[in-house]
Design a protein around this motif. Structure first.
Motif, PDB file in Angstrom:
ATOM      1  N   GLU A   9       0.829  -1.206   0.000  1.00 44.06           N
ATOM      2  CA  GLU A   9       0.000   0.000   0.000  1.00 44.06           C
ATOM      3  C   GLU A   9       0.866   1.259   0.000  1.00 44.06           C
ATOM      4  OE1 GLU A   9      -3.050   2.461   2.961  1.00 44.06           O
ATOM      5  OE2 GLU A   9      -2.110   0.580   3.624  1.00 44.06           O
ATOM      6  N   ILE A  10       1.870   1.292   0.882  1.00 47.53           N
ATOM      7  CA  ILE A  10       2.739   2.466   0.956  1.00 47.53           C
ATOM      8  C   ILE A  10       3.480   2.672  -0.359  1.00 47.53           C
ATOM      9  CG2 ILE A  10       4.703   3.502   2.156  1.00 47.53           C
ATOM     10  CD1 ILE A  10       3.851   1.842   4.634  1.00 47.53           C
ATOM     11  N   ALA A  11       4.003   1.583  -0.926  1.00 40.19           N
ATOM     12  CA  ALA A  11       4.739   1.691  -2.185  1.00 40.19           C
ATOM     13  C   ALA A  11       3.847   2.226  -3.302  1.00 40.19           C
ATOM     14  CB  ALA A  11       5.319   0.331  -2.570  1.00 40.19           C
ATOM     15  N   LEU A  12       2.603   1.768  -3.347  1.00 39.12           N
ATOM     16  CA  LEU A  12       1.671   2.227  -4.388  1.00 39.12           C
ATOM     17  C   LEU A  12       1.508   3.740  -4.337  1.00 39.12           C
ATOM     18  CD1 LEU A  12      -0.548   1.777  -6.553  1.00 39.12           C
ATOM     19  CD2 LEU A  12      -2.153   1.505  -4.657  1.00 39.12           C
ATOM     20  N   TRP A  13       1.233   4.276  -3.148  1.00 39.19           N
ATOM     21  CA  TRP A  13       0.975   5.715  -3.058  1.00 39.19           C
ATOM     22  C   TRP A  13       2.247   6.528  -3.196  1.00 39.19           C
ATOM     23  CZ3 TRP A  13      -3.664   7.150  -4.085  1.00 39.19           C
ATOM     24  CH2 TRP A  13      -4.698   6.221  -3.879  1.00 39.19           C
ATOM     25  N   GLU A  14       3.376   5.950  -2.830  1.00 35.29           N
ATOM     26  CA  GLU A  14       4.665   6.610  -3.086  1.00 35.29           C
ATOM     27  C   GLU A  14       4.874   6.773  -4.587  1.00 35.29           C
ATOM     28  OE1 GLU A  14       8.469   7.699  -0.902  1.00 35.29           O
ATOM     29  OE2 GLU A  14       6.325   7.686  -0.510  1.00 35.29           O
ATOM     30  N   VAL A  15       4.573   5.749  -5.346  1.00 33.48           N
ATOM     31  CA  VAL A  15       4.737   5.805  -6.803  1.00 33.48           C
ATOM     32  C   VAL A  15       3.736   6.772  -7.424  1.00 33.48           C
ATOM     33  CG1 VAL A  15       4.559   4.472  -8.943  1.00 33.48           C
ATOM     34  CG2 VAL A  15       5.724   3.489  -6.955  1.00 33.48           C
ATOM     35  N   LEU A  16       2.485   6.689  -6.997  1.00 32.65           N
ATOM     36  CA  LEU A  16       1.454   7.528  -7.603  1.00 32.65           C
ATOM     37  C   LEU A  16       1.721   9.011  -7.384  1.00 32.65           C
ATOM     38  CD1 LEU A  16      -1.777   5.487  -6.760  1.00 32.65           C
ATOM     39  CD2 LEU A  16      -0.760   5.847  -9.023  1.00 32.65           C
ATOM     40  N   GLU A  17       2.255   9.374  -6.222  1.00 32.70           N
ATOM     41  CA  GLU A  17       2.523  10.791  -5.960  1.00 32.70           C
ATOM     42  C   GLU A  17       3.899  11.233  -6.435  1.00 32.70           C
ATOM     43  OE1 GLU A  17      -0.143  12.439  -2.345  1.00 32.70           O
ATOM     44  OE2 GLU A  17       1.772  11.560  -1.758  1.00 32.70           O
ATOM     45  N   ASN A  18       4.888  10.354  -6.378  1.00 31.76           N
ATOM     46  CA  ASN A  18       6.262  10.754  -6.672  1.00 31.76           C
ATOM     47  C   ASN A  18       6.710  10.433  -8.088  1.00 31.76           C
ATOM     48  OD1 ASN A  18       9.286   9.599  -6.753  1.00 31.76           O
ATOM     49  ND2 ASN A  18       9.236  11.428  -5.457  1.00 31.76           N
TER      50      ASN A  18
END
Length: 499
Positions: free
Chosen positions: A95-104
């Motif tokens: 979950e954390i990796a997904l949102w890190e990718v989507l925002e960054n």
């Protein structure tokens, strides 16, 4: 979810986030919608907090510190909560990796690798919480005993950048908490999601309310207000040297708060003729391209021995052409999207300036088009002189400038010819040469025949205008403490006033 990108479903509407104060979520205020830099779709909605929100967060952190609900715990109990948080990150890694990718915009594989480092940071900080100690002085004579106590500084304001939203957070927050301090965190507005997820994890792990608070909003407003706040005892800031100066000014104008600063870098990678040139070229390609060069320790100045310079540049160019740039959810991608429109323009403007000043592009030098998102090819400039902007200024993108040297002394001179001193790397099979360069180049982090290596056990930080203080490792906990000297009289006092 509206479509699948390499097996990952992209959101069809932005995920709503509140902000976190005194152990509770709040959702009031104007919203900010973040668009993915790789897919051009809205992915998150966060709140633009007000200064009243900031004051509430600082007050919560102050209460949590002053009543000793956190600072008064034994180190072992703090360690237990930090270890639970490490397990919480591990459970929610995808979950954390997904949102890190989507925002960054960074590659998913990179994000997951960074999260393993983040888990290690919490585990290391947990051990440090148990080991933090002062000192004793048994050499003051029979009638006096001395101690040096380490006490937490108090309320810490933590301002984190957009290039490594979760990694920088985890190289700071667990060590700050291990010291017994409480926190008010202000993440970069464009990459707030994973910081807010960590607030949830820490709360679930048993961290007392008020010990970790997150406010969201712009750096120029909320970040500046946090820097100036008179009830914040210490500020930790990671970002540009220019903004770091404003933190120094804010500290001086408010309460002379202690500062920890990790700022810009223009980092050298020095390659000698006796090095394994293929290894060194791979290291140089990685060092400038990792995280699309949006990395404070990127090796952006190549300093190579003249006798092998042409050969080395050819090997390096061949490697850089093979770097896979593209959709961050593609498992083959090595370099993802540029995080912001503003940074994309900055990088392209520097490439244009380098060409205008007479440097030669060996490879790269252009924006890449994939139908959506912002991408730039890893770029190597040759024939760079020290007066050029690309040689002196931090570009914060995948742009490498190549210099040549004839003697070790010249290599050291070129490497030190900068206002920065964050990191450096030397490549040589001669241990005498490698140690001499390591000792003479002014940089807080140094790598020999490797690059961007190491774990949270060792300290990080810069020399010169690259910052103050040290993070991670035992020093990264001690940084958030202050030392109190205590003297204990033993036996009957020798009276100053005669009886």
């Amino acid at each position: 979810m509206q479509e699948i990108a390499h097996g990952v479903r992209l959101p069809d509407s932005p995920r709503e986030f509140g902000f976190f104060i005194d152990g509770a979520w709040q959702h009031k205020g104007e919203g900010y919608v973040r668009h993915s830099p790789s897919h051009d779709i809205p992915v998150t909605r966060t709140i633009r907090c007000t200064r009243d929100d900031l004051n509430e967060a600082v007050a919560a952190a102050r209460r949590a510190f002053d009543d000793r609900r956190w600072s008064g715990l034994p180190g072992g109990e703090r360690a237990t909560i930090l270890l639970r948080a490490a397990e919480g990150i591990r459970r929610r890694l995808d979950e954390i990796a997904l949102w890190e990718v989507l925002e960054n915009g960074k590659p998913l594989s990179q994000a997951k690798g960074e999260l393993n480092h983040c888990i290690a940071c919490f585990e290391t900080a947990a051990g440090a919480a148990r080991l933090l100690h002062g000192d004793s002085f048994n050499n003051l004579g029979d009638d006096l005993f001395g101690m040096a106590l380490r006490e937490p500084v108090g309320v810490v304001g933590l301002i984190t950048p957009w290039n490594f939203p979760f990694l920088i957070l985890c190289e700071r927050a667990p060590f700050i908490l291990a010291s017994g301090c409480t926190l008010v965190v202000k993440p970069a507005e464009v990459t707030s999601a994973t910081t807010l997820i960590l607030a949830d994890i820490l709360s679930e792990s048993g961290l007392p309310a008020g010990a970790f608070n997150v406010i969201t909003g712009s750096g120029s407003d909320i970040g500046q207000a946090l820097s100036e706040h008179p009830d914040v005892d210490m500020l930790s800031f990671t970002g540009s040297t220019a903004v770091g100066r404003s933190c120094v000014q804010a500290s001086a104008a408010s309460n002379l708060k202690k500062l920890g600063l990790e700022l810009g870098g223009k980092n050298p990678i020095i390659v000698f003729a006796d090095a394994d040139l293929d290894d060194a070229a791979d290291g140089a390609a990685f060092g400038i391209s990792f995280n699309t060069g949006q990395c404070c320790v990127s090796s952006s100045r190549l300093i190579v021995e003249r006798s092998v310079a042409d050969k080395f540049e050819a090997i390096l160019a061949k490697k850089m052409k093979k770097i896979r740039v593209g959709d961050p959810f593609d498992p083959e991608t090595q370099v993802g999207a540029i995080t912001t429109n503003a940074q994309n323009k900055v990088i392209l403007d520097y490439i244009a300036k380098g060409k205008a000043e007479g440097a030669k592009i060996v490879v790269g030098g252009e924006a890449l088009q994939f139908g959506r998102g912002r991408y730039i090819a890893p770029t190597l400039f040759s024939g760079v002189t020290s007066s050029m902007a690309i040689a002196r200024e931090e570009i914060f993108g995948p742009v490498l400038s190549s210099f040549r040297f004839d003697t070790p002394a010249e290599a050291v001179s070129i490497a030190n010819d900068t206002i920065y001193g964050l990191s450096a790397s030397v490549w040589s099979k001669n241990i005498d040469t490698a140690l001499m360069i390591t000792r003479r180049v002014r940089a807080g982090r140094f790598w020999v025949n490797t690059i961007m290596a190491g774990g949270p056990e060792t300290p990080t930080g810069g020399f010169k205008q690259s910052g103050w203080g040290r993070e991670t490792g035992m020093l990264g906990v001690e940084e958030y403490t202050q030392v109190k000297s205590v003297h204990i009289g033993i036996g009957k006092r020798s009276h100053w006033i005669a009886s």
